[in-house]
Design an enzyme around this catalytic site. Structure first.
Site, PDB file in Angstrom:
ATOM      1  N   ASP A  74       0.764  -1.278  -0.221  1.00 35.60           N
ATOM      2  CA  ASP A  74      -0.067   0.123   0.121  1.00 35.60           C
ATOM      3  C   ASP A  74       0.700   1.158   0.015  1.00 35.60           C
ATOM      4  O   ASP A  74       1.895   1.474   0.881  1.00 35.60           O
ATOM      5  CB  ASP A  74      -1.058  -0.133   1.257  1.00 35.60           C
ATOM      6  CG  ASP A  74      -1.982   1.097   1.083  1.00 35.60           C
ATOM      7  OD1 ASP A  74      -1.696   2.229   1.799  1.00 35.60           O
ATOM      8  OD2 ASP A  74      -3.097   0.678   0.437  1.00 35.60           O
ATOM      9  N   ARG A  75       0.636   2.067  -0.780  1.00 33.39           N
ATOM     10  CA  ARG A  75       1.406   3.365  -0.965  1.00 33.39           C
ATOM     11  C   ARG A  75       1.183   4.457   0.051  1.00 33.39           C
ATOM     12  O   ARG A  75       2.211   4.932   0.743  1.00 33.39           O
ATOM     13  CB  ARG A  75       0.871   3.945  -2.519  1.00 33.39           C
ATOM     14  CG  ARG A  75       1.541   3.438  -3.630  1.00 33.39           C
ATOM     15  CD  ARG A  75       1.106   1.985  -3.889  1.00 33.39           C
ATOM     16  NE  ARG A  75      -0.387   2.096  -4.182  1.00 33.39           N
ATOM     17  CZ  ARG A  75      -1.179   1.089  -3.919  1.00 33.39           C
ATOM     18  NH1 ARG A  75      -0.609  -0.376  -3.690  1.00 33.39           N
ATOM     19  NH2 ARG A  75      -2.592   0.993  -3.985  1.00 33.39           N
ATOM     20  N   THR A  76      -0.007   4.619   0.615  1.00 37.11           N
ATOM     21  CA  THR A  76      -0.304   5.622   1.481  1.00 37.11           C
ATOM     22  C   THR A  76       0.451   5.002   2.834  1.00 37.11           C
ATOM     23  O   THR A  76       0.956   5.998   3.567  1.00 37.11           O
ATOM     24  CB  THR A  76      -1.773   5.776   1.792  1.00 37.11           C
ATOM     25  OG1 THR A  76      -2.616   6.222   0.492  1.00 37.11           O
ATOM     26  CG2 THR A  76      -2.134   6.465   2.662  1.00 37.11           C
ATOM     27  N   CYS A 130      -3.503   4.504 -10.284  1.00 34.41           N
ATOM     28  CA  CYS A 130      -3.272   5.124  -8.904  1.00 34.41           C
ATOM     29  C   CYS A 130      -2.384   6.117  -8.815  1.00 34.41           C
ATOM     30  O   CYS A 130      -1.364   6.447  -9.078  1.00 34.41           O
ATOM     31  CB  CYS A 130      -2.534   3.914  -8.338  1.00 34.41           C
ATOM     32  SG  CYS A 130      -2.334   4.235  -6.541  1.00 34.41           S
ATOM     33  N   ASN A 131      -3.281   7.449  -8.247  1.00 31.15           N
ATOM     34  CA  ASN A 131      -2.617   8.658  -7.884  1.00 31.15           C
ATOM     35  C   ASN A 131      -1.547   8.534  -7.130  1.00 31.15           C
ATOM     36  O   ASN A 131      -0.294   9.030  -7.257  1.00 31.15           O
ATOM     37  CB  ASN A 131      -3.729   9.428  -7.419  1.00 31.15           C
ATOM     38  CG  ASN A 131      -5.025   9.909  -8.453  1.00 31.15           C
ATOM     39  OD1 ASN A 131      -4.568  10.869  -9.219  1.00 31.15           O
ATOM     40  ND2 ASN A 131      -5.841   9.167  -8.494  1.00 31.15           N
ATOM     41  N   THR A 132      -1.644   7.992  -5.937  1.00 26.21           N
ATOM     42  CA  THR A 132      -0.596   7.846  -4.873  1.00 26.21           C
ATOM     43  C   THR A 132       0.542   7.126  -5.354  1.00 26.21           C
ATOM     44  O   THR A 132       1.763   7.376  -4.849  1.00 26.21           O
ATOM     45  CB  THR A 132      -0.888   7.158  -3.671  1.00 26.21           C
ATOM     46  OG1 THR A 132      -2.344   7.404  -3.125  1.00 26.21           O
ATOM     47  CG2 THR A 132      -0.004   7.376  -2.588  1.00 26.21           C
ATOM     48  N   ALA A 133       0.839   6.161  -6.328  1.00 25.81           N
ATOM     49  CA  ALA A 133       1.827   5.390  -6.837  1.00 25.81           C
ATOM     50  C   ALA A 133       2.779   6.388  -7.579  1.00 25.81           C
ATOM     51  O   ALA A 133       3.574   6.207  -7.709  1.00 25.81           O
ATOM     52  CB  ALA A 133       1.528   4.338  -7.739  1.00 25.81           C
ATOM     53  N   THR A 138      -5.952  10.436  -1.023  1.00 23.78           N
ATOM     54  CA  THR A 138      -5.253   9.809   0.247  1.00 23.78           C
ATOM     55  C   THR A 138      -4.228  10.799   0.918  1.00 23.78           C
ATOM     56  O   THR A 138      -4.016  11.515   0.363  1.00 23.78           O
ATOM     57  CB  THR A 138      -4.895   8.612  -0.112  1.00 23.78           C
ATOM     58  OG1 THR A 138      -3.497   8.667  -0.687  1.00 23.78           O
ATOM     59  CG2 THR A 138      -5.784   7.586  -0.957  1.00 23.78           C
ATOM     60  N   LYS A 160     -12.866   0.623  -1.280  1.00 26.70           N
ATOM     61  CA  LYS A 160     -11.599  -0.638  -1.468  1.00 26.70           C
ATOM     62  C   LYS A 160     -12.258  -1.682  -0.905  1.00 26.70           C
ATOM     63  O   LYS A 160     -11.806  -2.703  -1.204  1.00 26.70           O
ATOM     64  CB  LYS A 160     -10.398  -0.167  -0.702  1.00 26.70           C
ATOM     65  CG  LYS A 160      -9.301   0.849  -1.534  1.00 26.70           C
ATOM     66  CD  LYS A 160      -8.081   0.981  -0.836  1.00 26.70           C
ATOM     67  CE  LYS A 160      -7.259   1.740  -1.766  1.00 26.70           C
ATOM     68  NZ  LYS A 160      -6.826   1.086  -2.922  1.00 26.70           N
ATOM     69  N   CYS A 208      -7.999   9.979  -5.924  1.00 25.01           N
ATOM     70  CA  CYS A 208      -7.723   8.644  -5.657  1.00 25.01           C
ATOM     71  C   CYS A 208      -8.766   7.828  -6.863  1.00 25.01           C
ATOM     72  O   CYS A 208      -9.919   8.177  -6.943  1.00 25.01           O
ATOM     73  CB  CYS A 208      -8.263   8.226  -4.377  1.00 25.01           C
ATOM     74  SG  CYS A 208      -8.264   6.493  -4.160  1.00 25.01           S
TER      75      CYS A 208
END
Length: 477
Positions: free
Chosen positions: A290-292, A325-328, A369, A411, A442
């Site tokens: 998980d990136r966050t 995936c934005n956080t990635a 996120t 999710k 997200c």
């Protein structure tokens, strides 16, 4: 092929062992050189190929040959070959099937022969071809030379005699290059000459090995197809490779967002039939950490998993990579420098979209996120685009996180109910703070927010949608 690298040319052997070795020799012989360093870098790959039937048999099917050739070409592609030659007329009956699925450029033997015939003077009106019954039935040579040239084949009896001379127990494929196998071929040439053929084109790659021993009727010329193919290959080795564009997708981050992105990719493609759609390679890897959790806590670093997934897409022939995936994207810079193909930024796609569809907008809210917010991804992207950002306050940011990761969040498979209420509250909060557009930052949030600008009172920006549109634009032109 990279600038400064020598060109690497692959030759698929095993389709006719003698013919493959002969082509390898001719490539070396025909290469214009001043020294050893001028030769092509050649990769010759040959493994035993076993088929239950032969191309001379009535019920022959090339399915085993297709798999053999595909696997060999795939290995050559992984080894860095730029182009490949296939010294086998049977294989050229399904060359298009291979070309559509491989990144390596396939050099056409029939194209080489057609061009050689076009250069003949005077232009023949009839050409005789000796080939296998399978190739003859496929019509590989019929119409190859134009409507003004008729292609003739030997009679069934003469063809059968030639097949025995080539495929028989003591035939050419068994290594017999002696005079005992020549009479059936000479008889076939006499027959074709009697039908008015001015040119003989060998339609089996082993026959050029015997041309110096054949008795060619007076008035008939012979096209050495092996020599023609070798020269053609050397001529086109610098040509630009042309193949179908392929989009690579890092999937599983998260799984529902990947499905959503794929649906949008299909939806924004203008197509009238299946074949008009874009080639896509998806590496679905939900096990990417998980990136966050990594960005805001002590979660496992996902960089290696993301990089590994991107490299698989690169090796699979992708021209670009999309990560829904934005956080990635917080890891994008460190990954991109080690890739040979570009990752298309979902952040830039989103800000470009705002500038394009609503150039009067200046204040943009961001729903994302905690990891995306703390990394400053959208803040920086908006600043670069000349736009101001608005972030939720702490209580509303908590609502956003709950709508994504909570037990009743997206999710967990929910798109209605509590998660919808929480996001609606966060959007209303941003509008009250002066937001004129809201980025759903997200990739699961567009699964919840379906309303239009008129319904929300603010322009909703779906980065997944604009990323899909950007990928289609790149693929189509």
């Amino acid at each position: 092929m990279s600038r400064g690298q020598s060109l690497r040319l692959g030759i698929v052997g095993g389709l006719g062992a003698l013919a493959g070795a002969d082509l390898l020799y001719r490539i070396v012989k025909e290469t214009p050189v001043r020294g050893e360093g001028d030769h092509r870098e050649l990769v010759f790959e040959q493994r035993p190929m076993r088929e239950p039937t032969s191309p001379k048999d009535p019920g022959y099917s090339p399915v085993h040959r297709k798999f053999y050739v595909f696997d060999t070409l795939s290995h050559m592609e992984r080894e860095g070959c730029d182009l490949a030659l296939l010294p086998c007329f049977v294989t050229h009956t399904f060359l298009g099937e291979l070309a559509d699925e491989l990144g390596i450029r396939l050099i056409s033997m029939t194209e080489a022969i057609r061009e050689a015939v076009q250069r003949l003077t005077p232009r023949p009106s009839r050409i005789g071809v000796v080939t296998t019954p399978f190739v003859r039935r496929t019509g590989l040579f019929d119409g190859l030379f134009g409507d003004d040239i008729r292609v003739e084949y030997p009679s069934d009896m003469a063809e059968a005699a030639v097949m025995q001379a080539i495929y028989g127990e003591n035939g050419l494929k068994a290594g017999n290059l002696g005079v005992s196998i020549l009479p059936p071929l000479n008889d076939a040439l006499d027959e074709l000459h009697g039908r008015g053929c001015q040119v003989f084109v060998p339609g089996m790659t082993e026959i050029p090995l015997l041309l110096d021993q054949l008795t060619v009727p007076q008035g008939m010329s012979v096209l050495n197809t092996a020599e023609v193919y070798a020269r053609h290959a050397l001529k086109v080795t610098g040509a630009e490779q042309r193949r179908r564009f392929k989009v690579g997708v890092v999937g599983g981050v998260g799984p529902a967002a990947t499905v959503d992105f794929m649906a949008k990719l299909v939806a924004v493609t203008e197509a009238r039939r299946d074949q008009d759609h874009i080639k896509v390679l998806v590496e679905q890897n939900p096990q990417i950490p998980d990136r966050t959790e990594n960005l805001v806590g002590d979660g496992v670093d996902p960089t290696v998993a993301l990089y590994s997934t991107c490299k698989k897409l690169e090796r699979g022939g992708a021209d670009i990579i999309a990560i829904p995936c934005n956080t990635a994207h917080a890891y994008l810079d460190r990954i991109q420098r080690h890739l040979g193909i570009p990752i298309i930024s979902i952040l830039t796609a989103a800000t470009d979209h705002i500038r394009l569809v609503a150039p009067d907008i200046r204040r943009v809210g961001v729903l994302a996120t905690n990891g995306t917010i703390r990394s400053g991804l959208y803040q920086q992207a908006l600043q670069t685009a000349g736009l101001d950002h608005i972030l939720p306050d702490a209580p509303h940011q908590a609502l956003v996180m709950e709508s994504i990761y909570g037990p009743r969040g997206v999710k967990a498979g929910h798109v209605e109910g509590l998660c919808k209420t929480q996001i609606d509250q966060a959007i209303a909060h941003l509008v009250a703070c002066g937001a004129e557009a809201v980025i759903l930052g997200c990739t699961e949030l567009p699964l919840i927010v379906k309303e239009s600008r008129d319904q929300l009172g603010v322009l909703p920006v779906d980065p997944t949608q604009v990323l899909a549109r950007k990928c289609v634009q790149l693929a189509q032109g």
